[in-house]
Design a protein around this motif. Structure first.
Motif, PDB file in Angstrom:
ATOM      1  N   ASP A   4       0.813  -1.210   0.000  1.00 43.41           N
ATOM      2  CA  ASP A   4       0.000   0.000   0.000  1.00 43.41           C
ATOM      3  C   ASP A   4       0.851   1.268   0.000  1.00 43.41           C
ATOM      4  O   ASP A   4       0.350   2.371   0.215  1.00 43.41           O
ATOM      5  N   TYR A 135      -3.958  10.847  -1.535  1.00 45.89           N
ATOM      6  CA  TYR A 135      -4.741   9.887  -0.741  1.00 45.89           C
ATOM      7  C   TYR A 135      -6.163  10.398  -0.555  1.00 45.89           C
ATOM      8  O   TYR A 135      -7.144   9.662  -0.752  1.00 45.89           O
ATOM      9  N   PRO A 143      -6.530   9.824   5.972  1.00 49.51           N
ATOM     10  CA  PRO A 143      -6.198   8.444   6.339  1.00 49.51           C
ATOM     11  C   PRO A 143      -6.271   8.252   7.853  1.00 49.51           C
ATOM     12  O   PRO A 143      -6.083   9.195   8.625  1.00 49.51           O
ATOM     13  N   ASP A 144      -6.551   7.025   8.274  1.00 48.97           N
ATOM     14  CA  ASP A 144      -6.534   6.698   9.715  1.00 48.97           C
ATOM     15  C   ASP A 144      -5.263   5.950  10.082  1.00 48.97           C
ATOM     16  O   ASP A 144      -5.185   5.285  11.107  1.00 48.97           O
ATOM     17  N   HIS A 145      -4.263   6.056   9.203  1.00 43.43           N
ATOM     18  CA  HIS A 145      -3.001   5.361   9.421  1.00 43.43           C
ATOM     19  C   HIS A 145      -1.858   6.200   8.833  1.00 43.43           C
ATOM     20  O   HIS A 145      -2.094   7.167   8.102  1.00 43.43           O
ATOM     21  N   GLU A 146      -0.659   5.823   9.132  1.00 37.60           N
ATOM     22  CA  GLU A 146       0.512   6.507   8.575  1.00 37.60           C
ATOM     23  C   GLU A 146       0.639   6.209   7.081  1.00 37.60           C
ATOM     24  O   GLU A 146       0.511   5.059   6.657  1.00 37.60           O
ATOM     25  N   ARG A 148       2.840   5.730   3.842  1.00 38.98           N
ATOM     26  CA  ARG A 148       4.213   5.347   3.519  1.00 38.98           C
ATOM     27  C   ARG A 148       4.466   5.655   2.047  1.00 38.98           C
ATOM     28  O   ARG A 148       3.691   5.268   1.183  1.00 38.98           O
ATOM     29  N   THR A 185       4.783  15.198   9.794  1.00 39.05           N
ATOM     30  CA  THR A 185       3.455  15.198  10.409  1.00 39.05           C
ATOM     31  C   THR A 185       2.709  16.442   9.941  1.00 39.05           C
ATOM     32  O   THR A 185       3.099  17.565  10.264  1.00 39.05           O
ATOM     33  N   THR A 191      -7.153  16.306  12.930  1.00 36.62           N
ATOM     34  CA  THR A 191      -6.400  15.065  13.138  1.00 36.62           C
ATOM     35  C   THR A 191      -5.070  15.143  12.394  1.00 36.62           C
ATOM     36  O   THR A 191      -5.059  15.201  11.155  1.00 36.62           O
ATOM     37  N   VAL A 193      -1.732  14.029  10.480  1.00 35.16           N
ATOM     38  CA  VAL A 193      -1.471  12.886   9.603  1.00 35.16           C
ATOM     39  C   VAL A 193       0.036  12.704   9.463  1.00 35.16           C
ATOM     40  O   VAL A 193       0.763  13.659   9.165  1.00 35.16           O
ATOM     41  N   SER A 194       0.513  11.482   9.666  1.00 34.01           N
ATOM     42  CA  SER A 194       1.935  11.173   9.529  1.00 34.01           C
ATOM     43  C   SER A 194       2.222  10.618   8.142  1.00 34.01           C
ATOM     44  O   SER A 194       1.509   9.729   7.653  1.00 34.01           O
TER      45      SER A 194
END
Length: 435
Positions: A4, A135, A143-146, A148, A185, A191, A193-194
């Motif tokens: 991903d 994204y 996103p609810d995640h980092e 990459r 970040t 919220t 985001v990383s």
């Protein structure tokens, strides 16, 4: 990296005045063109006073007029950056008060761009912003995640720095072991985001030389347009010369006028000639800095040369007209001095390149404001070598386009090498040397 992972390939021209970039998401095919002042504001406050609602992310990322790159708000955890302060980017940084404003130094004896932390912050920031923008545009929400991201980049340095620093500069992004991770970040929204960036390849090209690559790539349409422009002023110039003749020229000199430097890339037999090429360590920004020192005389209150540059480039309203005239009058006296310095450096470069020079190209963001004075000076110095002065409205983007071409070429070479027998694969050192 996992499946991903986002894959970005971009050319980022970090100029002393503006960052011009072109970044392609090679997974989706979405390409962004980036244009923002090379300026940031650092603040120890870890979040915006009024962050944007998460639900608005989709609208902001989809709306080109919102220009997320020029309002990026982020902090960094990277071996390239010495602190974790929050940074506000681009045009948003020009109107923030009470914080530490940073732009590139352009005064005499200024530090190498490769050594100024600002260049790394800007590169990391725009790649992270592109990743988040793509994204959100694809998924409709944050996103609810980092995130990459695997990055391939084309970057530029002034010719004098390119000669001495190109390998080290690329290595700072990639890391000594071939892999270095940079965590960005993004804090614009409620919220954070990383975004985790890993640079797998960095091509470093000399400023001006990358623009010449783009000119060559654009081919006959651009060449014909340049000839038409030249003949609109001098009908009998270059009789019998066609756009194809210009494209075929293998021996050229460029005059790349920037804000902090003027670069003179030389191509001999179609190859970049570092021995003849040179850099003048002053540019249009030097004029702006000098004007700021005298602005009290004109009852003006600009807080940075970037504010002054933006004000001069914009068409003034009726209410701004008097201030615009006073600002222009502050800048005008130093133009002649800069033009004379460019003329001298150009004459020396032309003598180094020899009698084989076929054509001279003039471009860069700083070339527009001084065209009236610079163009005749270069024509006189060039003698019977034609001087083609490109419109600064598009020529300021040529370096980014050439850098993008360099990054894409390296990417295609890596793909080809991956499918070749191991012994036929080029070494990383040879790949870098091609820059």
């Amino acid at each position: 990296m996992s499946s991903d992972t986002l894959h970005l390939t971009g050319g980022i021209d970090v100029g002393n005045g503006y960052v011009k970039g072109m970044i392609l998401n090679t997974d989706s095919g979405v390409r962004d063109r980036i244009d923002l002042p090379s300026a940031i504001v650092a603040t120890p406050r870890q979040s915006p006073k009024v962050p944007i609602e998460d639900a608005e992310a989709d609208q902001i990322m989809a709306d080109a007029e919102q220009d997320f790159y020029n309002r990026l708000d982020a902090s960094f955890s990277s071996p390239l950056i010495t602190d974790s302060d929050r940074r506000i980017f681009g045009r948003a940084a020009l109107s923030v008060r009470g914080s530490a404003f940073s732009e590139f130094e352009v005064h005499d004896g200024h530090a190498s761009k490769a050594d100024q932390q600002l260049s790394k912050i800007l590169v990391l920031g725009v790649f992270a912003a592109k990743a988040l923008r793509d994204y959100v545009r694809a998924n409709g929400s944050l996103p609810d995640h980092e995130l990459r991201v695997e990055v391939r980049a084309g970057l530029a340095l002034p010719i004098s720095e390119f000669v001495a620093r190109r390998y080290g500069y690329a290595g700072e992004f990639i890391g000594s072991k071939g892999s270095s991770v940079h965590l960005v970040t993004i804090k614009n929204f409620n919220t954070p985001v990383s975004v985790r960036l890993e640079f797998v390849d960095v091509q470093v090209v000399a400023e001006g030389a990358s623009a010449q690559f783009a000119i060559t790539e654009k081919g006959e349409p651009l060449a014909e347009a340049l000839l038409a422009d030249l003949r609109s002023r001098e009908a009998d110039v270059l009789p019998g010369v066609t756009g194809a003749d210009l494209v075929a020229a293998q021996n050229t000199v460029g005059v790349d006028v920037g804000e902090g430097t003027v670069n003179f890339p030389v191509f001999t037999s179609g190859r970049f000639n570092a021995e003849a090429a040179s850099t003048l360590d002053m540019g249009y920004g030097t004029i702006l800095e000098n004007a700021l020192d005298r602005q009290d005389e004109a009852d003006l209150r600009f807080t940075s040369r970037k504010q002054l540059a933006d004000f001069l480039q914009a068409t003034p309203t009726v209410l701004q007209r008097s201030r615009h005239q006073r600002a222009q009058a502050l800048v005008d006296p130093d133009v002649k001095h800069l033009v004379e310095q460019i003329r001298r450096a150009f004459s020396e470069t032309l003598s180094q390149s020899g009698e084989s020079t076929e054509v001279v190209y003039v471009y860069g963001g700083g070339s527009g404001p001084i065209k009236e004075e610079l163009y005749p000076a270069l024509i006189e110095a060039a003698g019977d070598v034609p001087v083609l002065y490109l419109d600064a409205r598009y020529s300021r983007h040529l370096n980014r386009e050439g850098l993008f071409l360099a990054a894409r070429a390296a990417e295609e070479a890596a793909k080809a090498a991956a499918g070749a027998p191991a012994e036929a694969r080029p070494t990383s050192r040879k790949q870098k040397a091609s820059s």
